[in-house]
Design a protein around this motif. Structure first.
Motif, mmCIF file in Angstrom:
data_model
loop_
_atom_site.group_PDB
_atom_site.id
_atom_site.type_symbol
_atom_site.label_atom_id
_atom_site.label_comp_id
_atom_site.label_asym_id
_atom_site.label_seq_id
_atom_site.Cartn_x
_atom_site.Cartn_y
_atom_site.Cartn_z
ATOM 1 N N HIS A 1 69.047 49.993 66.497
ATOM 2 C CA HIS A 1 68.608 50.847 65.376
ATOM 3 C C HIS A 1 68.755 50.180 64.012
ATOM 4 C CE1 HIS A 1 68.182 53.981 68.270
ATOM 5 N NE2 HIS A 1 69.425 53.820 68.648
ATOM 6 N N LEU A 2 68.358 48.943 63.947
ATOM 7 C CA LEU A 2 68.507 48.177 62.711
ATOM 8 C C LEU A 2 67.477 48.633 61.673
ATOM 9 C CD1 LEU A 2 70.501 45.881 62.308
ATOM 10 C CD2 LEU A 2 68.618 44.310 62.575
ATOM 11 N N THR A 3 67.960 48.914 60.478
ATOM 12 C CA THR A 3 67.073 49.319 59.388
ATOM 13 C C THR A 3 67.468 48.566 58.130
ATOM 14 O OG1 THR A 3 66.834 51.510 60.340
ATOM 15 C CG2 THR A 3 66.288 51.290 58.019
ATOM 16 N N ASP B 1 64.265 50.746 62.008
ATOM 17 C CA ASP B 1 64.834 51.221 63.270
ATOM 18 C C ASP B 1 64.419 50.356 64.470
ATOM 19 O OD1 ASP B 1 66.349 52.877 64.842
ATOM 20 O OD2 ASP B 1 64.724 54.318 65.183
ATOM 21 N N ILE B 2 64.820 49.120 64.428
ATOM 22 C CA ILE B 2 64.480 48.183 65.493
ATOM 23 C C ILE B 2 65.620 48.079 66.497
ATOM 24 C CG2 ILE B 2 64.419 45.687 65.879
ATOM 25 C CD1 ILE B 2 62.367 45.386 63.873
ATOM 26 N N SER B 3 65.312 48.104 67.774
ATOM 27 C CA SER B 3 66.317 47.856 68.811
ATOM 28 C C SER B 3 65.739 46.894 69.833
ATOM 29 C CB SER B 3 66.684 49.145 69.535
ATOM 30 O OG SER B 3 67.115 50.116 68.630
ATOM 31 N N PHE B 4 66.508 45.885 70.188
ATOM 32 C CA PHE B 4 66.113 45.044 71.321
ATOM 33 C C PHE B 4 67.322 44.297 71.843
ATOM 34 C CE2 PHE B 4 66.068 40.908 69.233
ATOM 35 C CZ PHE B 4 65.831 41.224 67.903
ATOM 36 N N HIS B 5 67.137 43.715 73.006
ATOM 37 C CA HIS B 5 68.251 43.031 73.640
ATOM 38 C C HIS B 5 67.749 41.689 74.156
ATOM 39 C CE1 HIS B 5 72.051 42.741 75.735
ATOM 40 N NE2 HIS B 5 71.365 42.204 76.731
ATOM 41 N N VAL B 6 68.553 40.660 73.974
ATOM 42 C CA VAL B 6 68.154 39.342 74.449
ATOM 43 C C VAL B 6 69.218 38.821 75.393
ATOM 44 C CG1 VAL B 6 67.617 36.987 73.776
ATOM 45 C CG2 VAL B 6 66.968 38.865 72.277
ATOM 46 N N GLU B 7 68.799 38.460 76.605
ATOM 47 C CA GLU B 7 69.735 37.919 77.596
ATOM 48 C C GLU B 7 70.107 36.488 77.219
ATOM 49 O OE1 GLU B 7 71.086 39.463 80.022
ATOM 50 O OE2 GLU B 7 69.923 41.311 79.777
ATOM 51 N N ARG C 1 67.406 37.267 59.226
ATOM 52 C CA ARG C 1 68.455 37.112 58.215
ATOM 53 C C ARG C 1 69.632 38.029 58.487
ATOM 54 N NH1 ARG C 1 64.611 36.989 53.060
ATOM 55 N NH2 ARG C 1 64.284 34.747 52.955
ATOM 56 N N ILE C 2 69.339 39.187 59.011
ATOM 57 C CA ILE C 2 70.438 40.105 59.333
ATOM 58 C C ILE C 2 71.225 39.551 60.516
ATOM 59 C CG2 ILE C 2 71.022 42.415 60.127
ATOM 60 C CD1 ILE C 2 68.462 43.372 58.636
ATOM 61 N N LEU C 3 70.497 39.035 61.505
ATOM 62 C CA LEU C 3 71.159 38.486 62.697
ATOM 63 C C LEU C 3 72.046 37.292 62.354
ATOM 64 C CD1 LEU C 3 68.530 38.429 65.556
ATOM 65 C CD2 LEU C 3 70.671 39.682 65.440
ATOM 66 N N THR C 4 71.641 36.531 61.335
ATOM 67 C CA THR C 4 72.408 35.334 60.994
ATOM 68 C C THR C 4 73.433 35.612 59.900
ATOM 69 O OG1 THR C 4 70.655 34.736 59.468
ATOM 70 C CG2 THR C 4 70.598 33.702 61.617
ATOM 71 N N CYS C 5 73.641 36.887 59.608
ATOM 72 C CA CYS C 5 74.679 37.304 58.642
ATOM 73 C C CYS C 5 74.353 36.903 57.218
ATOM 74 C CB CYS C 5 76.057 36.746 58.976
ATOM 75 S SG CYS C 5 76.553 36.956 60.644
ATOM 76 N N GLY D 1 72.417 50.689 61.197
ATOM 77 C CA GLY D 1 72.243 50.111 62.518
ATOM 78 C C GLY D 1 73.207 48.968 62.713
ATOM 79 N N SER D 2 73.200 48.405 63.919
ATOM 80 C CA SER D 2 74.156 47.328 64.177
ATOM 81 C C SER D 2 73.490 46.222 64.973
ATOM 82 C CB SER D 2 75.349 47.879 64.947
ATOM 83 O OG SER D 2 74.920 48.265 66.225
ATOM 84 N N ALA D 3 74.092 45.050 64.899
ATOM 85 C CA ALA D 3 73.597 43.919 65.673
ATOM 86 C C ALA D 3 74.803 43.099 66.081
ATOM 87 C CB ALA D 3 72.646 43.083 64.834
ATOM 88 N N SER D 4 74.750 42.553 67.278
ATOM 89 C CA SER D 4 75.861 41.692 67.680
ATOM 90 C C SER D 4 75.320 40.467 68.392
ATOM 91 C CB SER D 4 76.840 42.455 68.562
ATOM 92 O OG SER D 4 76.236 42.760 69.782
#
Ligand SMILES: Nc1ncnc2c1ncn2[C@@H]1O[C@H](COP(=O)(O)OP(=O)(O)OP(=O)(O)O)[C@@H](O)[C@H]1O
Ligand SMILES: [Mg+2]
Lengths: 322, 249
Positions: free
Chosen positions: A6-8, A19-25, A45-49, A56-59
């Motif tokens: 749920h990234l916004t 509101d983006i959601s996805f998963h990468v193996e 840019r959000i993913l790379t901090c 929303g959150s990302a890990s």
């Protein structure tokens, strides 16, 4: 490996990512696809901090990009869109600086640098390691950016438009390199060009106006494109109306449109989902004594699909943007 | 460790850019002028005898007193590009996605500029040598004077770095830095005249020059040390916060 929920992201009053959601193996190569201004770079840019999300959150590898930012940054090699470099530094000097920033022990730096210089074609055929960064061409800057990402051998690589501005031969080299990297690393790359992503990525995420509009493997997407059967049939032997009526009588056929009438009658046939009526059409033609010249399933290219869904999305967004 | 790495790159960038040389030349010319020729501007009623003349007290104090004002311009010009350039060229993105904290980045910028300042300041030792050759300067006074120059310079550099974090335009950063420093030096004198008399002494306590002149006289005042160190830390802290917040937008 990478989990986005749920990234916004708002830039002031502009909604860049919605509101983006996805998963990468782990170990997969993911292509992030979208037209200009879709929000690809923002998501990366959000993913790379580099920037925090509005909500929303990302890990990455189990570390949250917001609260465990340093751990995340250690695990990522990131090449930004325009490959910003310090103009006054020399290639090797720059990589030495980056290696030190990444905390690579002094004794291992030279080895690590030699390795990435070689992997990114910077030491051969022509030794570029003492060139000043400001004198490099676009393609070479790109290589230096990539060398920088690989320096600490991170499990995750984030490449924002790695092939933009490269000549065709370099594009192919870059593609091979990414394919190679994909065997050991998890790679996320962004692009405008579907054909390119299709060849290297196991998973494609199509994003438009900040929203995910489609995702899946290239095969899944291609299947979605051809979707419910649409046939092109060319017949002769009766009046066009008669031919259309006969085809429409076949079970499973939903609609028939005469596309072209002449000596040969061309029909566009829409059948219900997952029913292939080609055999029945051929049998019908044979039993009635019609001549059949063409019978094929119409397959839109993935490119058309991409243009179509991103276009639809932007049309839907247009009133909001006002 | 990372702070050192960053400072080293910073220093290398200074020596690559012509700006640093121009400013170093300006600094050296200023020092040489004050030392050997004095400053005479009849129009502004400024008349300063050369530091190096027969019969003069053997001390660098007049030099330091003038430099305290001269550096108000020199240091912001030196530091104006440190962060603004990173934002302008986009290198901030590669920098901040490496495993370094905002505080380390600011620390590196500060240290790099500080090292350059110390190198510039060290050139005045030549003049101190000349004075020592022809007179008997008090070493204690000189040491405290240099300590004062370091503390004052540190504060100036911190203000300059802070100004550079605010905007991507170098020149704007330079002007903001000069303005802040001008306020903390000359500006306070004007402010003292404007505020009610009972507050005047409190306001004049913010004047960097008041504290600095103790050092240049050879008086080691702990309050002065605390003042400069606090102000330096304060501006570095602000820089870190501004850097953080700019990435957040
Ligand atoms: N720093 C910023 N401030 C304000 N708005 C921004 C900023 N960066 C991006 N945007 C806006 O956010 C939206 C998404 O931009 P983004 O750069 O993520 O797109 P993109 O998908 O990478 O596009 P491109 O293919 O052109 O690189 C755009 O509308 C853009 O104008
Ligand atoms: Mg982009």
């Amino acid at each position: 490996m990478i989990d986005v929920q749920h990234l916004t992201k708002w830039y002031g009053r502009t909604l860049a990512v919605d509101d983006i959601s996805f998963h990468v193996e782990a170990g997969s190569v993911v292509g992030f696809l979208g037209p200009n201004g879709a929000g690809k770079s923002t998501t990366l840019r959000i993913l790379t901090c580099f920037q925090p999300a509005s909500s929303g959150s990302a890990s990455v590898d189990g570390c949250d990009v917001f609260s465990q930012s340093v751990q995340v940054r250690r695990r990522i090699g990131y090449m930004p869109e325009n490959v910003p470099l310090y103009p006054e530094m020399r290639v090797r000097e720059y990589l030495r600086f980056r290696a030190a920033l990444r905390g690579i022990p002094r004794s291992q730096r030279a080895v690590a640098i030699d390795k990435v210089l070689e992997d990114c074609w910077l030491s051969s055929p022509q030794d570029m390691s003492y060139r000043r960064l400001e004198t490099l061409s676009r393609g070479y800057r790109q290589r230096v950016g990539l060398a920088d990402c690989l320096l600490h051998d991170p499990p995750v690589l984030v490449l924002d438009e790695p092939t933009i501005g490269l000549d065709p031969a370099q594009v192919r080299e870059m593609r091979n390199l990414v394919l190679n990297l994909g065997q050991k690393h998890t790679v996320i790359l962004s692009s405008h060009i579907l054909a390119e992503v299709e060849q290297v990525c196991k998973q494609i995420v199509i994003i438009s106006s900040g929203k995910i509009v489609a995702q899946g493997t290239p095969r899944e997407l291609r299947e979605r494109v051809s979707g419910p059967g649409r046939l092109i049939v060319e017949l002769r032997g009766a009046m066009a109306e008669q031919l259309a009526r006969d085809v429409a009588a076949i079970p499973g056929v939903q609609a028939v449109e005469p596309a072209e009438a002449g000596e040969w009658c061309r029909l566009s046939v829409q059948s219900t989902e997952d029913v292939d009526v080609r055999v029945q059409v051929a049998a019908m033609a044979a039993s009635k004594g019609y001549q059949l010249r063409e019978l094929r399933r119409e397959v839109a290219s993935l490119e058309d699909f991409f243009v179509q869904i991103t276009y639809e999305q932007s049309m839907r967004q247009a009133p909001v943007a006002l | 460790m990372k702070v050192l790495t960053l400072a080293k790159r910073e220093l290398a960038a200074y020596f690559y850019s012509p700006m640093a040389y121009v400013i170093a030349a300006l600094f050296l010319a200023m020092v040489g002028l004050i030392f050997l020729l004095g400053v005479h501007v009849p129009f502004l009623k400024i008349s300063l005898e050369p530091v190096f003349r027969s019969g003069a007290e053997s001390t660098l104090r007049p030099l330091f007193d003038v430099l305290a004002y001269g550096l108000v311009v020199v240091i912001p010009l030196l530091t104006m590009r440190v962060v603004s350039e990173e934002f302008r060229t986009g290198t901030i993105e590669t920098l901040m996605t490496a495993p370094v904290t905002d505080a380390q980045v600011i620390g590196g910028k500060f240290l790099g500029a500080m090292i350059l300042y110390v190198i510039l300041l060290a050139t005045t030792l030549v003049y101190f040598g000349l004075i020592a050759a022809f007179g008997q300067p008090d070493l204690g006074v000189a040491a405290i004077g240099y300590l004062g120059m370091l503390l004052l310079g540190g504060t100036y550099v911190a203000v300059g770095v802070f100004a550079s974090t605010i905007t991507r335009h170098q020149l704007v950063a330079g002007i903001i830095g000069i303005a802040i420093l001008a306020f903390f030096t000359g500006g306070i004198y004007l402010l003292v005249l404007l505020v009610p008399p009972e507050q005047a002494s409190a306001v004049s306590r913010l004047n960097m020059i008041t504290y600095f002149s103790d050092f240049s006289k050879g008086v080691l005042d702990v309050r002065g040390v605390i003042f400069f160190v606090t102000l330096t830390a304060f501006f570095l802290f602000l820089s870190v916060k501004v850097l953080e917040s700019r990435r957040w937008r």
